[in-house]
Scaffold this motif. Structure first.
Motif, short mmCIF file in Angstrom:
data_model
loop_
_atom_site.label_atom_id
_atom_site.label_comp_id
_atom_site.label_asym_id
_atom_site.label_seq_id
_atom_site.Cartn_x
_atom_site.Cartn_y
_atom_site.Cartn_z
N GLN A 25 0.64 4.74 12.89
CA GLN A 25 1.52 3.58 12.80
C GLN A 25 1.22 2.76 11.55
OE1 GLN A 25 4.08 2.87 14.97
NE2 GLN A 25 3.63 4.85 15.87
N LEU A 26 -0.06 2.54 11.24
CA LEU A 26 -0.40 1.74 10.07
C LEU A 26 0.01 2.45 8.79
CD1 LEU A 26 -1.74 -0.69 8.74
CD2 LEU A 26 -3.90 0.57 8.78
N THR A 27 -0.25 3.75 8.70
CA THR A 27 0.09 4.48 7.48
C THR A 27 1.59 4.52 7.25
OG1 THR A 27 -1.88 5.86 7.84
CG2 THR A 27 -0.33 6.59 6.16
N GLN A 28 2.36 4.72 8.31
CA GLN A 28 3.81 4.66 8.18
C GLN A 28 4.24 3.31 7.63
OE1 GLN A 28 5.38 5.51 12.07
NE2 GLN A 28 5.16 7.73 11.86
N ALA A 29 3.64 2.25 8.15
CA ALA A 29 4.00 0.90 7.69
C ALA A 29 3.55 0.66 6.26
CB ALA A 29 3.38 -0.14 8.62
N LEU A 30 2.38 1.20 5.87
CA LEU A 30 1.92 1.06 4.49
C LEU A 30 2.87 1.74 3.52
CD1 LEU A 30 -1.92 1.68 4.98
CD2 LEU A 30 -0.85 -0.46 4.25
N ILE A 31 3.40 2.88 3.91
CA ILE A 31 4.37 3.59 3.08
C ILE A 31 5.63 2.76 2.91
CG2 ILE A 31 5.87 5.62 2.96
CD1 ILE A 31 3.60 7.17 4.43
N THR A 32 6.13 2.23 4.03
CA THR A 32 7.36 1.44 4.01
C THR A 32 7.18 0.14 3.22
OG1 THR A 32 7.98 2.33 6.18
CG2 THR A 32 9.10 0.32 5.45
N ALA A 33 6.01 -0.48 3.36
CA ALA A 33 5.78 -1.80 2.74
C ALA A 33 5.15 -1.71 1.36
CB ALA A 33 4.89 -2.63 3.65
N ALA A 34 5.03 -0.52 0.81
CA ALA A 34 4.37 -0.37 -0.49
C ALA A 34 5.07 -1.20 -1.56
CB ALA A 34 4.37 1.10 -0.90
N PRO A 35 4.33 -2.02 -2.30
CA PRO A 35 4.94 -2.82 -3.38
C PRO A 35 5.49 -1.91 -4.48
CG PRO A 35 2.74 -3.61 -2.80
CD PRO A 35 2.90 -2.28 -2.14
N ALA A 36 6.33 -2.47 -5.33
CA ALA A 36 6.89 -1.70 -6.45
C ALA A 36 5.76 -1.14 -7.30
CB ALA A 36 7.79 -2.60 -7.29
N GLY A 37 5.86 0.14 -7.66
CA GLY A 37 4.85 0.77 -8.48
C GLY A 37 3.64 1.25 -7.71
N CYS A 38 3.72 1.23 -6.38
CA CYS A 38 2.60 1.68 -5.55
C CYS A 38 3.05 2.81 -4.63
CB CYS A 38 2.07 0.52 -4.71
SG CYS A 38 1.37 -0.84 -5.67
N GLU A 39 2.10 3.65 -4.25
CA GLU A 39 2.37 4.75 -3.34
C GLU A 39 1.18 4.98 -2.44
OE1 GLU A 39 3.07 8.13 -5.82
OE2 GLU A 39 0.95 8.34 -6.41
N VAL A 40 1.40 5.78 -1.40
CA VAL A 40 0.34 6.07 -0.42
C VAL A 40 0.09 7.56 -0.37
CG1 VAL A 40 -0.37 5.90 1.99
CG2 VAL A 40 0.99 4.06 0.97
N GLU A 41 -1.16 7.95 -0.48
CA GLU A 41 -1.58 9.33 -0.28
C GLU A 41 -2.51 9.39 0.93
OE1 GLU A 41 -3.39 10.89 -3.79
OE2 GLU A 41 -1.49 11.01 -4.90
N GLY A 42 -2.71 10.60 1.44
CA GLY A 42 -3.60 10.78 2.57
C GLY A 42 -4.85 11.53 2.17
N ILE A 43 -5.92 11.33 2.92
CA ILE A 43 -7.17 12.09 2.78
C ILE A 43 -7.42 12.77 4.11
CG2 ILE A 43 -9.64 12.00 2.31
CD1 ILE A 43 -9.20 9.42 0.79
#
Length: 388
Positions: A25-43
């Protein structure tokens, strides 16, 4: 492009559990809420192609997946010792204590690591966990104290409890979780008539009583489900069945034996487990009251679930539960263990016997539930890393 790397390994654990749901749930939200110029990767630990695909399916929009060379068990052991590699410099966020914690230069090297401590139960109630879990938790907390740039906790109660075991100074941030996006009544996306039909089918399959009291947890002493069952055996206690969201056994204890000892008839208490989020929401919505008697918790997510479904809540005065509920629940003191069942029985009698009070708790609870959202949690995590 600024990248936030999230440790998502719990999604493919044999039993993902609550931390697995939190991670998703948190990672999904981090992807959706990512600021401009930011992205989310996984480990993730070294896993199978099917497991990698499962992560990518559950986290649409994930920019990439860093795959370590070690399997899950080996990775947990290696990170505890600080002897394995990580994706390199950058921002790392772990939804648990599983993180590559070692010496780094946040200012000049550009690396920052934040971990999450959901509760301190492995330290305060070690008897409820395996010795391996307790040892690993202690080891990772020791590494976090030395090397974590920030520690996220779900409540101020956990922050205070954590300070008793380790001094993190001003590195602790309180960022609470929220309800799963799948926590809603069945058929929420359907037209009213089709939704009603689906709900009727689910109710028939669940075979719920017309009226009942609901709780959640195991027979582990800390959860105090046994105290609630004992409360129902007290003279004058509401004559309603009790449904327990959880297994019917814990160690050598089972619900039937505990209920019999309390003088309750066969079938008065039964467990209901393995439900989907939709079915949990349905059960919550039909309960006359939800009781959270636990003596110690890190957060009261199931209290928020009950609030969301408009169900009156009775809970102990465990600090995290009081903090979660705000003023929207009916509080019962835990002190004097022998008198706790009596106080629970009195609380049930009060709430279930006073329609005006029950209605007021429903309204307060519905309002309180709105205070928790994954969007807000994700934005605060992004701000945390920006501040670092």
């Amino acid at each position: 492009m600024t990248t936030l790397r999230v440790v998502v390994d719990q999604l493919i654990a044999p039993v993902p559990g609550s931390i697995g749901r939190y991670t998703e749930q948190l990672t999904q939200a981090l992807i959706t809420a990512a600021p401009a110029g930011c992205e989310v990767e996984g480990i993730v630990s070294s896993s199978t192609p099917a497991e990698y695909a499962l992560i990518e399916e559950r986290l649409p929009g994930l920019a990439g997946l860093y795959k370590t060379t070690l399997g899950r068990r080996e990775l947990a052991a290696a990170w505890q010792l600080g002897i394995t590699t990580s994706p390199g410099p950058g921002m790392i966020h772990s939804p648990s204590l599983l993180a590559p914690l070692r010496r780094h230069d946040r200012v000049n090297g550009g690396t920052q690591v934040a971990v999450t401590v959901h509760d301190t139960l492995a330290l305060s109630h070690p008897e409820a966990f395996t010795s391996a879990t307790v040892a690993w938790t202690k080891g990772m907390l020791k590494r976090a104290r030395k090397h974590a740039d920030a520690v996220v906790v779900p409540s101020h109660a956990v922050a205070a409890e954590l300070a008793e075991f380790a001094d993190f100074g001003d590195r602790v941030r309180v960022i609470g979780p929220a309800l799963s996006r799948t926590f809603h009544l069945p058929g929420a996306e359907l037209a009213r008539s089709f939704a009603d039909e689906l709900i009727a089918e689910r109710l028939a399959a669940l075979d719920l009583p017309t009226e009942f009291i609901l709780t959640a947890g195991t027979l582990e002493p800390r959860k105090a489900v046994t105290s609630l069952i004992a409360a129902l055996g007290r003279p004058g206690a509401p004559d309603l069945p009790l449904l327990v969201l959880g297994p019917d056994t814990w160690g050598e204890l089972d619900l039937a034996a505990v209920a019999d000892e309390a003088g309750l008839p066969v079938g008065r208490v039964r467990s209901i487990s393995g439900l989907s989020d939709e079915n949990v929401a349905l059960v919550m919505s039909r309960a006359s009251a939800f009781v959270a008697p636990s003596l110690a918790e890190g957060f009261g997510l199931q209290i928020i679930q009950a609030f969301q479904m408009g169900t009156p809540v009775i809970h102990s005065d465990a600090p995290a539960l009081v903090e979660t509920a705000g003023d929207a629940g009916f509080v019962v003191e835990r002190e004097d263990a022998d008198g706790y069942p009596e106080r629970l029985a009195a609380a049930l009698d009060r709430v279930l016997g006073d329609r005006e009070l029950a209605d007021r708790l429903r309204v307060f609870g519905s309002d309180r539930a709105k205070a928790f959202s994954w969007r807000d949690s994700a934005e605060r995590v992004w701000q945390l890393h920006a501040d670092l």
